[in-house]
Structure formats: C-alpha cells, structure tokens
Design a protein around this motif. Structure first.
Motif, PDB file in Angstrom:
ATOM      1  N   ARG A   1       0.873  -1.146   0.042  1.00  0.00           N
ATOM      2  CA  ARG A   1       0.023  -0.087   0.086  1.00  0.00           C
ATOM      3  C   ARG A   1       0.959   1.316  -0.094  1.00  0.00           C
ATOM      4  NH1 ARG A   1      -2.121   1.151   4.684  1.00  0.00           N
ATOM      5  NH2 ARG A   1      -0.669  -0.186   5.640  1.00  0.00           N
ATOM      6  N   LEU A   2       1.934   1.225   0.649  1.00  0.00           N
ATOM      7  CA  LEU A   2       2.781   2.356   1.116  1.00  0.00           C
ATOM      8  C   LEU A   2       3.982   2.164   0.395  1.00  0.00           C
ATOM      9  CD1 LEU A   2       1.468   2.920   4.733  1.00  0.00           C
ATOM     10  CD2 LEU A   2       1.071   4.484   2.862  1.00  0.00           C
ATOM     11  N   LEU A   3       4.580   1.066   0.611  1.00  0.00           N
ATOM     12  CA  LEU A   3       6.161   0.724   0.116  1.00  0.00           C
ATOM     13  C   LEU A   3       6.217   1.263  -1.326  1.00  0.00           C
ATOM     14  CD1 LEU A   3       7.197  -2.484   1.521  1.00  0.00           C
ATOM     15  CD2 LEU A   3       8.362  -0.488   2.016  1.00  0.00           C
ATOM     16  N   GLY A   4       7.243   2.088  -1.606  1.00  0.00           N
ATOM     17  CA  GLY A   4       7.460   2.234  -2.956  1.00  0.00           C
ATOM     18  C   GLY A   4       6.655   3.689  -3.572  1.00  0.00           C
ATOM     19  N   THR A   5       5.582   3.987  -2.779  1.00  0.00           N
ATOM     20  CA  THR A   5       4.895   5.048  -3.252  1.00  0.00           C
ATOM     21  C   THR A   5       5.509   6.449  -3.057  1.00  0.00           C
ATOM     22  OG1 THR A   5       3.651   5.050  -1.262  1.00  0.00           O
ATOM     23  CG2 THR A   5       2.803   3.891  -3.028  1.00  0.00           C
ATOM     24  N   ARG A   6       5.001   7.546  -3.475  1.00  0.00           N
ATOM     25  CA  ARG A   6       5.458   8.825  -3.050  1.00  0.00           C
ATOM     26  C   ARG A   6       5.029   9.449  -1.977  1.00  0.00           C
ATOM     27  NH1 ARG A   6       6.601   9.374  -8.528  1.00  0.00           N
ATOM     28  NH2 ARG A   6       8.480  10.344  -8.549  1.00  0.00           N
ATOM     29  N   VAL A   7       5.727   9.317  -0.844  1.00  0.00           N
ATOM     30  CA  VAL A   7       5.184   9.784   0.568  1.00  0.00           C
ATOM     31  C   VAL A   7       5.764  10.978   0.705  1.00  0.00           C
ATOM     32  CG1 VAL A   7       4.971   9.462   2.992  1.00  0.00           C
ATOM     33  CG2 VAL A   7       4.403   7.474   1.176  1.00  0.00           C
ATOM     34  N   SER A   8       5.151  12.087   1.102  1.00  0.00           N
ATOM     35  CA  SER A   8       6.100  13.326   1.669  1.00  0.00           C
ATOM     36  C   SER A   8       6.647  13.179   3.139  1.00  0.00           C
ATOM     37  CB  SER A   8       4.970  14.494   1.732  1.00  0.00           C
ATOM     38  OG  SER A   8       4.310  14.756   0.268  1.00  0.00           O
ATOM     39  N   ARG A   9       7.669  13.634   3.104  1.00  0.00           N
ATOM     40  CA  ARG A   9       8.526  13.456   4.400  1.00  0.00           C
ATOM     41  C   ARG A   9       7.640  13.900   5.786  1.00  0.00           C
ATOM     42  NH1 ARG A   9      13.924  14.440   4.163  1.00  0.00           N
ATOM     43  NH2 ARG A   9      13.709  14.346   1.911  1.00  0.00           N
ATOM     44  N   LEU A  10       7.729  13.291   6.488  1.00  0.00           N
ATOM     45  CA  LEU A  10       6.429  13.387   7.674  1.00  0.00           C
ATOM     46  C   LEU A  10       7.085  14.543   8.621  1.00  0.00           C
ATOM     47  CD1 LEU A  10       5.921   9.746   9.025  1.00  0.00           C
ATOM     48  CD2 LEU A  10       4.692  11.219   7.738  1.00  0.00           C
ATOM     49  N   ASP A  11       8.534  15.094   8.595  1.00  0.00           N
ATOM     50  CA  ASP A  11       8.827  16.161   9.143  1.00  0.00           C
ATOM     51  C   ASP A  11       8.987  17.443   8.270  1.00  0.00           C
ATOM     52  OD1 ASP A  11      10.972  15.250   7.769  1.00  0.00           O
ATOM     53  OD2 ASP A  11      12.280  14.711   9.899  1.00  0.00           O
ATOM     54  N   GLY A  12       8.460  17.255   7.226  1.00  0.00           N
ATOM     55  CA  GLY A  12       8.249  18.404   6.256  1.00  0.00           C
ATOM     56  C   GLY A  12       7.679  19.626   6.956  1.00  0.00           C
TER      57      GLY A  12
ATOM     58  N   CYS B   1      18.442   0.946  -6.202  1.00  0.00           N
ATOM     59  CA  CYS B   1      18.725   0.821  -4.796  1.00  0.00           C
ATOM     60  C   CYS B   1      18.038  -0.101  -4.238  1.00  0.00           C
ATOM     61  CB  CYS B   1      18.531   2.242  -4.335  1.00  0.00           C
ATOM     62  SG  CYS B   1      16.772   2.783  -4.414  1.00  0.00           S
ATOM     63  N   GLY B   2      17.640  -1.391  -5.163  1.00  0.00           N
ATOM     64  CA  GLY B   2      16.996  -2.376  -4.525  1.00  0.00           C
ATOM     65  C   GLY B   2      15.404  -2.034  -4.341  1.00  0.00           C
ATOM     66  N   LEU B   3      14.836  -2.435  -3.292  1.00  0.00           N
ATOM     67  CA  LEU B   3      13.374  -1.962  -2.775  1.00  0.00           C
ATOM     68  C   LEU B   3      13.386  -0.620  -2.472  1.00  0.00           C
ATOM     69  CD1 LEU B   3      10.608  -2.877  -2.622  1.00  0.00           C
ATOM     70  CD2 LEU B   3      11.075  -3.689  -0.358  1.00  0.00           C
ATOM     71  N   VAL B   4      12.480   0.255  -3.267  1.00  0.00           N
ATOM     72  CA  VAL B   4      12.355   1.495  -2.623  1.00  0.00           C
ATOM     73  C   VAL B   4      11.048   1.586  -1.742  1.00  0.00           C
ATOM     74  CG1 VAL B   4      11.627   4.013  -3.501  1.00  0.00           C
ATOM     75  CG2 VAL B   4      13.243   2.398  -5.038  1.00  0.00           C
ATOM     76  N   VAL B   5      11.632   2.177  -0.612  1.00  0.00           N
ATOM     77  CA  VAL B   5      10.593   2.265   0.489  1.00  0.00           C
ATOM     78  C   VAL B   5       9.743   3.757   0.310  1.00  0.00           C
ATOM     79  CG1 VAL B   5      10.088   2.799   3.086  1.00  0.00           C
ATOM     80  CG2 VAL B   5      12.110   1.252   2.167  1.00  0.00           C
ATOM     81  N   ASP B   6      10.131   4.896   0.025  1.00  0.00           N
ATOM     82  CA  ASP B   6       9.498   6.141  -0.282  1.00  0.00           C
ATOM     83  C   ASP B   6      10.161   6.659  -1.782  1.00  0.00           C
ATOM     84  OD1 ASP B   6       8.396   8.467  -0.399  1.00  0.00           O
ATOM     85  OD2 ASP B   6       8.816   9.164   1.527  1.00  0.00           O
ATOM     86  N   LEU B   7       9.569   6.549  -2.622  1.00  0.00           N
ATOM     87  CA  LEU B   7       9.790   6.997  -3.885  1.00  0.00           C
ATOM     88  C   LEU B   7      10.356   8.283  -3.962  1.00  0.00           C
ATOM     89  CD1 LEU B   7      10.786   6.082  -6.847  1.00  0.00           C
ATOM     90  CD2 LEU B   7       8.361   6.532  -7.414  1.00  0.00           C
ATOM     91  N   LYS B   8       9.573   9.281  -3.255  1.00  0.00           N
ATOM     92  CA  LYS B   8       9.561  10.630  -3.108  1.00  0.00           C
ATOM     93  C   LYS B   8      11.036  11.160  -2.442  1.00  0.00           C
ATOM     94  CE  LYS B   8       6.179  13.509  -2.547  1.00  0.00           C
ATOM     95  NZ  LYS B   8       5.175  14.533  -2.295  1.00  0.00           N
ATOM     96  N   THR B   9      11.214  10.545  -1.300  1.00  0.00           N
ATOM     97  CA  THR B   9      12.499  10.876  -0.738  1.00  0.00           C
ATOM     98  C   THR B   9      13.709  10.254  -1.137  1.00  0.00           C
ATOM     99  OG1 THR B   9      12.170   9.142   1.195  1.00  0.00           O
ATOM    100  CG2 THR B   9      11.548  11.404   1.619  1.00  0.00           C
ATOM    101  N   ALA B  10      13.560   9.177  -2.042  1.00  0.00           N
ATOM    102  CA  ALA B  10      14.718   8.404  -2.669  1.00  0.00           C
ATOM    103  C   ALA B  10      15.073   9.197  -3.829  1.00  0.00           C
ATOM    104  CB  ALA B  10      14.115   6.963  -2.857  1.00  0.00           C
TER     105      ALA B  10
ATOM    106  N   ARG C   1      12.846   9.184   9.295  1.00  0.00           N
ATOM    107  CA  ARG C   1      11.637   9.042  10.143  1.00  0.00           C
ATOM    108  C   ARG C   1      10.426   8.600   9.307  1.00  0.00           C
ATOM    109  NH1 ARG C   1      13.093  13.956  12.254  1.00  0.00           N
ATOM    110  NH2 ARG C   1      13.026  13.951  14.533  1.00  0.00           N
ATOM    111  N   THR C   2      10.151   9.008   7.845  1.00  0.00           N
ATOM    112  CA  THR C   2       9.294   8.537   7.048  1.00  0.00           C
ATOM    113  C   THR C   2       9.383   7.237   6.746  1.00  0.00           C
ATOM    114  OG1 THR C   2       9.513  10.890   6.237  1.00  0.00           O
ATOM    115  CG2 THR C   2       8.171   9.519   4.915  1.00  0.00           C
ATOM    116  N   VAL C   3      10.474   6.576   6.451  1.00  0.00           N
ATOM    117  CA  VAL C   3      10.839   5.515   5.733  1.00  0.00           C
ATOM    118  C   VAL C   3      10.406   4.452   7.232  1.00  0.00           C
ATOM    119  CG1 VAL C   3      12.693   3.635   5.610  1.00  0.00           C
ATOM    120  CG2 VAL C   3      12.772   5.762   4.422  1.00  0.00           C
ATOM    121  N   LEU C   4      10.644   4.882   8.315  1.00  0.00           N
ATOM    122  CA  LEU C   4      10.118   4.002   9.441  1.00  0.00           C
ATOM    123  C   LEU C   4       8.755   3.904   9.617  1.00  0.00           C
ATOM    124  CD1 LEU C   4      12.952   4.918  11.990  1.00  0.00           C
ATOM    125  CD2 LEU C   4      12.536   2.648  11.338  1.00  0.00           C
ATOM    126  N   ALA C   5       8.035   4.891   9.420  1.00  0.00           N
ATOM    127  CA  ALA C   5       6.470   5.039   9.475  1.00  0.00           C
ATOM    128  C   ALA C   5       6.033   4.077   8.481  1.00  0.00           C
ATOM    129  CB  ALA C   5       6.082   6.371   9.507  1.00  0.00           C
TER     130      ALA C   5
END
Lengths: 252, 717
Positions: B13-24, B596-605, B443-447
């Motif tokens: 659901r979330l892995l590899g999508t574009r998530v804005s950094r949580l501390d942005g 870079c293998g499996l991308v967790v957050d495409l946006k921050t990657a 932070r965002t990757v962990l969440a």
C-alpha cells in the motif's frame, strides 16, 4: 556578495557598520531611518566628533515589531537582528549559517522585503515590520508555499529551508508569476547543501501562476510520473526563445 | 501467517509510493528544533580560540583577561604552552559566557604566542612532498606487457582537489552536566546518536549509560558528523566546570570550513590501453593525494571496469591540515572521476562513442553488468544520447555543447539496528529506534514500513528517533541506514503483529495463521465480516502496553532471508554548454539512472538522487579548498569564496530509479552515496566532448577551461 535583487537592507548594514571602524559600538542615530533611539541620549550622553549621540557599547533598550507584535529588548548595539530573533526571542526559524550575508538561511522580511537578518543590526530594524518564517503558517495550517515545499520535497536536512521559504515568499509577493529564470534570480541569494534546488523550483513554479498548471505536479500520494517527466523546468524553458539555440552551434 | 519478507508488489500500500516526508511541515514552518536552536534555562554560549598557524608550538598562553571579561563563567585551556599544533585553526582555548557576544569578546582577550614551525600543505606536487606513504601496489596480470601490446593507448593526468563538507548547520552541541546525578545530556548535531553516548562517556569519565545524546533534527553531515569531537568533549567539560549549567558551542563558519570536514584530494597519472575494437586490456596508474595529517584514502583504480592487466599504486601525502572525514561515498568520487576521465580519453582516441565503448566492455563490468546495461538503455533514452552524441570538439561558434557519461557502484547494505514497537491499549502504535534523520527521510521510511506491516494508515504510527536511550542503531554513513532501520522496523512490526494475531485468533474463532491486518482491522482472510478493529484487537491485551522488538541482520539461525541487500549500480549522463571565449561551463541537463533495490519511499529516494546530482555539480563547477602555501591557512573559509552551486546553476535534472522485478527482491539498499559518485566524471567527459580537449583538474573554473584550450595536454600542474 549578495546577489538577490531585493537587498541590501536599507540604512546601515552590519558590514558597513564594522567597516566604518565603529567596532566600539559607535552608531550614528542619523542613519537609523529617522527612528529615534528608545533610550534617549541625555544631554550628557557622549557624542562623536560629528556631534551625534553614541550608543553602547553596553546594552540599550530597543523596540522591535516582530510578526505583528511589539517587543522591548535590551541589547548591545552590535547585536544583529538574527541573534536578537534567535537568542532573545526564541524565533529560531531563521538560521545562522554563513553569518555574513551570503547564504540566505537567515532570510526574514523587513517591511516586505527579503533581508539577511545576519547583516542587519537589531537596532536598525526598529520601526520596521519584521516577519519571520514563524509568521507564515503553522504545522497544522501551512501557507500554500510551505505546503508546496512539502509536496515537492523541497527540503532534506531542512536547515536552509526557512530561508528559502521566506525568499520565495518575497519573490512571489513582488512577482506573483515568475518565470523559471526569475525564480533562479530571485533565489540566487540562498544556498542549499543537500541539493534541494530541484524541489524548490518546482514548489515555487507551482505557486507561480503558470506553474500551477504544471502537468507534472501531483500533490499527495502515489502516481509516479514516467521517467523523464519527474523534473520539469522544460515547459517554461521552451517559452524562452533564447534558449533554443540553432542546431549546429553547440552540438558536438 | 505473517511473513517477515517484504510484501509482494501487488500487496504493497505504501512501500515504494511517493510519501511526503513526515517532518516536512516542521521544517518548512521553522518549528523543527535543531541543535543550534536548542535553548536551555541559564544556557551559556561558548566560543573557541583557534591557532592561526598551520604548524606551531605554543610559547605563551594567558587567559587572565578572558577570565575577567564581562559575562565570562568559565575558561578552558584545550592546548597549553609547549603543545605542538599541526594544522591551522586547531582549537586552543574555550570560553563560556552569558551571551555569544560576551564569549566573543573573551575569546579575543586570550593571549597566545607561538613559535611558528615549518609546514607543508601542498598536496598537488608529489615530488615536493617531504613525506609520503606509499600504499601497497595492486597488481593483476602483466600490465606492462599488455600495455606494450595494446593497439591504442591513452595517457593523461587528472585530479580532484580537497573539498569541504560545509554542513549548513555547523558541528556543535549543547552539553548539560548534572553534577548531582553525574550525568551528561548532550544535544548534538550528529549522524550517530547511539554511538556518540559511549564516545562522550569514555572521554569525560562517566559510565556510558549516564550520557544521554539527543538529536531530533540535524542540518547536514555528509559523513563529517560521526564523532563527539574534541570540541564536543570540551563543551561537556566546560559545562561541568561552570557548575553544571548548559553550554552551547557551535563552530562558526570559518571553523566549519577549515577543520570540520575535508574530502581527500586525488591526482593520478594514468595510462590505459585497448585492442583496436575497444576491448580494454591494460591499466597502469600512479595516484596521490591528501586528506590532511592522516593522509588520504585510496581511490579504487581502475573504477568499475575490471581491466585484466592492471597496476595501480597510491601515495598518501600528510599535510598540515585537519584530517579528512568521510565524505559521501569515501574514495569513490575520486576513483570514478580519475578512471572515467582516462577511459573517456581512450574512447576518444579509439574514435568510439563512449556508450558503445562501455557496452563493448560489458564483460569487465562485474556482477552489476546487467544492471549497468539496463540503466544505460534508459539513460540513453532520457538524454537522447544516441541521437545526439557527436565526436569530440566538432562544435562551431563560441559556445559548444557536449555529452559525457559515467558509471558507479556502492555497497549500501543495512547496518546493525534494533527497533521496538509498542502497542498501547488504546491502539496507538509507537516505534522507538536510536537512529537519526540526517535529511534522508529516515523518520518517514520507518513510519511507512511499520504502517505497511500493521495495515494502518501512516498517521497512526508515531516514530521516535534521535535519542540514544532508544534501541541501538548504527550511524548514518555509507548508505547503511535505510536498509538497517527498515529491516529492524519490519521485524519489530511483524513480531508485534504476530502477538496481536495470537490474541485476536481466539476472539475471532480462528487460528493466527488465517488472519490478516488490512485497513486498520484484524480480519479472517477472505472474510471481511469476521474482523476486529485495530483498537479492539489492542484492547485484548488488557490495560498494559505490549512491546515487540526486531533487528537487523536477521536473527542468526532463524533461516530468515535478509531484508536488505548490497551492491547498487548507477549510470549518469551530462550535457553541458561551454563558452570557449569566457571558459564558463553551464550544465544543460543531467540524467541519473540508479538502482537501490526495494524503494521504501519513492519521493525521498528521488530527492537523494537530485541532491546528489546537485552536490556533484557543485563539486564539478565550483568547489575547492584553496590553501595559502606561505601561511598554510585556508584562503576561502567563507561562503563568498568557497563557491558552491546555486539554484540557477543546475540545469535540467532527470532522475530514474530502477524498480520492479530484478530490483525489488534484492531488499532495501541505501542511496545516500551512489548517485553522488558520478556527476563530476560525467560533467568532465561532457566538457571534453564539447571542447575537444580534456580539462583535467576539478573544478572546471573558467580559468582551467581557458588554460586547457590554450595548452591542451598540459596536465594538472
């Protein structure tokens, strides 16, 4: 040196102040944009050879208007606006980075214009309207410009970010629809070390009138653009005829 | 059954999508509190007195005036009479006063006299170095014989000067000694929150558990912030000396640029040979460089291409400058620039398109060959390379255009890490891990990982980092963080979910292996009606919280597959315009294709890659620490003269991350280092392609471009 279009601040900069050999805290009130010193020099106050009162080097009372609020402080005349904000008012959004008017991390608005707070004396900001990044929006209610910075990930470590936000705010206030070249010029007085310029220009382009129609901008979650569409200064570049160099002049 | 392995593509659901950094939002509003922003009650401000000489002995030291200076609370002599100073701007005295201005006055009042000693700061001229350390030679095959037999040979000299990390938030800390409890709290701008506590403890003589290191936000490190540093220890000591009041000491910009981080220089004479068809056969190189008093690291030469007959030797030159620190991808940008420049010159001699030249030598590209070839194909399309590439120097008019490419590699496997996930009776979820977000999006990757695992919305997971009291995790260096923390968080969350399933199964009249966590509920697979809300499931534990832990690497003997991989390859292409009259190089476009293998957050990657391109552009066009040979001091220790790229200097940037089959299953691989390796090499090759001559020494300033045009082949000196 500063390369942005909207400084230097009026009046006496810290640099000019130091260059003037006034290291002992000698300050001509005549240069304070007509604002009388709050701590009025009594008749016996020391005067310079030119006959103007001398302030300092000890603390003097000053009044600032910061984010719409009047604040009274006692500061040595040499204290910069940046240090006053950061260490006396706990407004730490503006950062101290180069500390000599080059990097823009300390950018605040003084009467609507972007200034380097490290290069303005707190004394000098008296009578002006100082706006810091804290006045723009909150975490819960971000200003659209801040929201665009978040959407476009126009930040990494974030240390330069408040300065960029304020410089962009000043730019957009002055020119609501800047071209990419105008954005580059307007933000040329700010540095980022992590390399967030790509996100910053997308964020500001989005706020610019034409940029709002930027086809690549998609706030929020999923929807990865196709490769090659991720970074998009191009649509605006194509408008700029000068950039279309005739073939053969450069290729090779 | 909850699998530890990463969910398959269709289940993410979330892995590899574009998530804005949580501390942005905290960063853009100025509410994020960095070390520099920390204000503690009664806090003192400290300033350092630095040595103005590159090599000297202290002959007199008088701090009495400083001690009597208004507002001063404590003065510490860091190096006293008789001490031999080995680099300019080394720390001599520390003063702490009520305000920063008073501390500056007191620092100025310190009297230090020196006997100035001979120094050496020249790292460019190997033959003039008073001392070198020859590293062991690397040898394979018969390089001299192969070189003699090569149909085409190219010989050249190339180099990269020392550059600075130049973190925008300087190195520094706020230290607070508690004499009653014998504890130290240190707010540090650091890349290693967990490792710093024992570093402080050892140096100040406390049990490691009595030191508490905190770093919620940090303003850039790039490899330079892994140490407590002497100024950090002194800050702790001056807090103790001042009676336990908090003391803030942040380096000023001159100190930050001078002593808080260097990337070693590297220069090389390289000869490379190939068969007439372009097949590489021979490499002979002699390289040298300096990273200060500690010498330099060894750049990998030849880089990427495993040329069968090769000899390389490296000489490290100690200089009177502060020792270098790890700079993103240590030694690789140097090895890459030197190698790719030499190989590009050979390709030009062969009359080959560099893209064809790389493909011709596929067999030498090692285990990442397939990745490189796939990436080159994409980069070719994104840059329009094949349609537009032309041999060197054919342009007319003052402004000429060129294309260049480069390849790079990095490890990036996850570091040792542990994470705990706590589930409260009200269903709230909190993760704790002693890692740090250095701007990468940790932070965002962990969440993302925890929310994905528990089937919860992102905002339902609270992530707590930046505190040495949390479960230990490695420093953020070498692109090891994302792999380490995401693997640990995945295992902790999976373990938490298994506990939840064990409790929920009887309540749902089933067995744990038939449950799934979806959309904030725990339900029987295939029967959405038989479900508990997440909160109901949490309440089954009663009124106490439960905690699960997980770590990286996989528990030994568990038979689990690792969740993090190693070995990332990338290719980059650059297009530049060079003005032959002014010597100005302008970046038109950069293309970065990165694995870079499996991308967790495409946006921050992607942000990592954009940032790396920009930092690389900056090093290619502008950056260089200029040392005065006479005084041994840094001449450009400020932002006006230590030049960096601005927003208008970067051209168009295109980033493409390799994802999907063949990449995702390798696990999470770090991305901080790899994309910063190639930019200067690709740009240098583009400049050579445009001009028809090589500009061998970075950065490509107008003067260097004009010099190369005036006397091609003059080399680096």
């Amino acid at each position: 040196m500063t390369s942005r279009g909207d400084d230097p601040p009026r009046g006496l900069s810290r640099r000019a102040f130091l260059r003037g050999g006034a290291a002992a805290g000698v300050l001509s009130t005549g240069l304070l944009r007509g604002v009388p010193p709050v701590e009025a020099a009594p008749a016996a106050a020391p005067k310079s050879e030119a006959g103007v009162p001398i302030l300092g080097p000890g603390p003097v009372a000053i009044k600032l208007r910061v984010n719409g609020q009047e604040v009274a402080l006692r500061l040595e005349p040499r204290v910069t606006l940046l240090d006053a904000l950061r260490t006396r008012l706990e407004l730490t959004g503006a950062k101290k980075v180069c500390d000599r008017g080059t990097c823009g991390a300390c950018t605040v608005l003084l009467d609507g214009k972007a200034v380097y707070a490290c290069s303005v004396l707190a004394l000098e900001a008296q009578g002006g309207d100082v706006r810091t990044v804290e006045s723009l929006g909150s975490v819960e209610r971000m200003h659209p410009l801040q929201a665009a910075f978040v959407d476009h990930d126009a930040q990494q470590c974030g240390f330069c970010t408040p300065g960029f936000v304020m410089a962009a705010k000043a730019l957009l206030d002055r020119n609501p629809s800047p071209s990419l070249a105008e954005i580059h010029h307007g933000l040329a007085g700010n540095f980022c070390r992590c390399g967030t310029y790509a996100g910053i220009r997308r964020a500001v382009l989005q706020l610019a009138e034409a940029g709002a129609a930027n086809p690549d901008y998609a706030p929020g979650l999923p929807g990865a653009p196709e490769p090659g569409e991720i970074e998009n200064p191009r649509p605006r570049r194509q408008k700029n005829k000068k950039r279309k160099k005739p073939r053969g002049t450069g290729d090779g | 059954m909850v699998e530890t392995s990463w969910p398959k593509a269709e289940a993410r659901r979330l892995l590899g999508t574009r998530v804005s950094r949580l501390d942005g939002p905290a960063k853009v509003t100025g509410t994020a509190k960095y070390t520099y922003d920390v204000a503690r009650p009664g806090m003192l401000h400290a300033r350092l007195v630095h040595c103005p000489h590159a090599h000297a002995r202290i002959t007199k030291l008088d701090v009495s005036a400083a001690q009597a200076s208004p507002g001063v609370k404590a003065v510490r002599v860091i190096q006293g009479v008789g001490a031999e100073i080995q680099w300019a701007h080394d720390e001599i005295v520390l003063v702490a006063a009520a305000t920063g201005e008073e501390a500056e006055d007191a620092a100025r009042a310190v009297v230090v006299e020196y006997e100035v000693l001979a120094h050496h700061v020249d790292d460019l001229h190997l033959d003039q170095a008073p001392e070198t350390r020859a590293e062991e030679e690397e040898l394979a095959g018969e390089p001299e014989k192969a070189m003699a037999e090569a149909a085409v040979r190219s010989k050249g000299t190339y180099g990269l000067p020392v550059i600075a990390h130049n973190c925008l938030e300087p190195h520094g800390q706020v230290c607070e000694w508690n004499a009653a409890k014998d504890t130290l709290t240190a707010h540090c701008s650091t890349q290693a929150v967990a490792a710093l506590a024992p570093q402080f403890a050892e140096r100040v003589g406390l049990p490691a558990g009595n030191v508490h290191v905190i770093c919620q936000y940090m303003g850039g490190g790039f490899g330079s912030k892994f140490s407590a540093d002497r100024w950090g220890i002194e800050c702790a000591e001056i807090s103790r000396q001042a009676g336990g009041v908090p003391v803030k000491l942040m380096l000023d910009r001159r100190a930050e640029l001078t002593i808080a981080g260097d990337r070693p220089s590297a220069y090389a004479e390289i000869e490379v040979g190939a068969q007439a068809d372009g097949t590489l056969t021979a490499w002979i190189s002699k390289s040298w460089g300096s990273g200060g008093l500690g010498g330099s690291g060894r750049p990998p030469l030849p880089y990427v291409f495993q040329i069968p007959h090769r000899r390389s030797v490296h000489h490290s030159i100690p200089t009177h400058t502060a020792s270098s620190r790890a700079w993103r991808a240590p030694n690789h940008p140097q090895g890459c620039y030197l190698s790719m420049s030499a190989l590009d010159d050979l390709a030009a001699r062969l009359g080959m398109d560099p893209l064809a030249f790389v493909r011709k030598n596929e067999a030498l590209l090692g285990p990442l060959a397939k990745t490189y070839l796939e990436e080159l194909e994409i980069a070719d399309r994104l840059m329009g390379w094949s349609a537009r590439w032309k041999p060197r120097g054919g342009g007319k008019g003052p402004v000429v255009r060129g294309l260049g490419l480069s390849l790079h590699m990095w490890g990036g496997s996850g570091h040792r890490s542990s994470c705990e996930v706590t589930l409260q009776p009200d269903g709230s979820v909190e993760a704790k891990i002693a890692t740090q977000d250095i701007g990468t999006g940790t932070r965002t990757v962990l969440a993302i990982v925890i929310a994905e695992t528990l089937g919860l919305p992102l905002e339902e997971v609270r992530v707590q980092i930046g505190d040495s009291r949390y479960p230990a995790s490695g420093g953020s260096g070498g692109s090891t963080t994302v792999g380490g923390v995401s693997a640990a968080a995945r295992r902790a969350a999976v373990n938490a979910l298994r506990m939840v399933f064990d409790k929920a199964a009887p309540a749902l009249g089933t067995t744990p292996d038939l449950l799934e966590a979806v959309d904030g509920s725990i339900r029987v697979q295939g029967e959405p009606g038989r479900a508990l809300t997440w909160r109901q499931a949490a309440a089954l534990f009663g009124r106490a919280p439960v905690t699960a832990t997980g770590g990286n690497p996989a528990p030994s003997g568990s038979g689990e597959l690792e969740l993090t991989g190693s070995g990332a390859g990338g290719v980059q292409m650059a297009e530049v315009d060079v003005d032959r009259e002014t010597g100005v190089v302008k970046i038109r476009k950069m293309v970065a294709v990165q694995d870079c293998g499996l991308v967790v957050d495409l946006k921050t990657a992607e942000s990592q890659v954009y940032g790396a391109l920009i930092m690389g552009i900056s090093s290619a066009l502008a950056e260089e620490k200029v040392l005065d040979p006479v005084t041994g001091t840094l001449l450009n220790a400020d932002f006006e003269s230590y030049k960096m790229a601005g927003i208008g200097d970067i051209g168009e940037l295109v980033v493409h991350l390799m994802t999907g089959p063949g990449y995702d299953e390798r696990g999470v691989i770090g991305l901080g280092e790899p994309p910063v390796i190639s930019p200067a090499a690709a740009i240098g090759n583009a400049v050579a392609n445009a001009l028809g001559v090589r500009v061998p020494l970075l950065p490509f300033t107008p003067q260097r471009v004009l010099d190369a045009l005036e006397s091609p082949g003059r080399g680096i000196v």
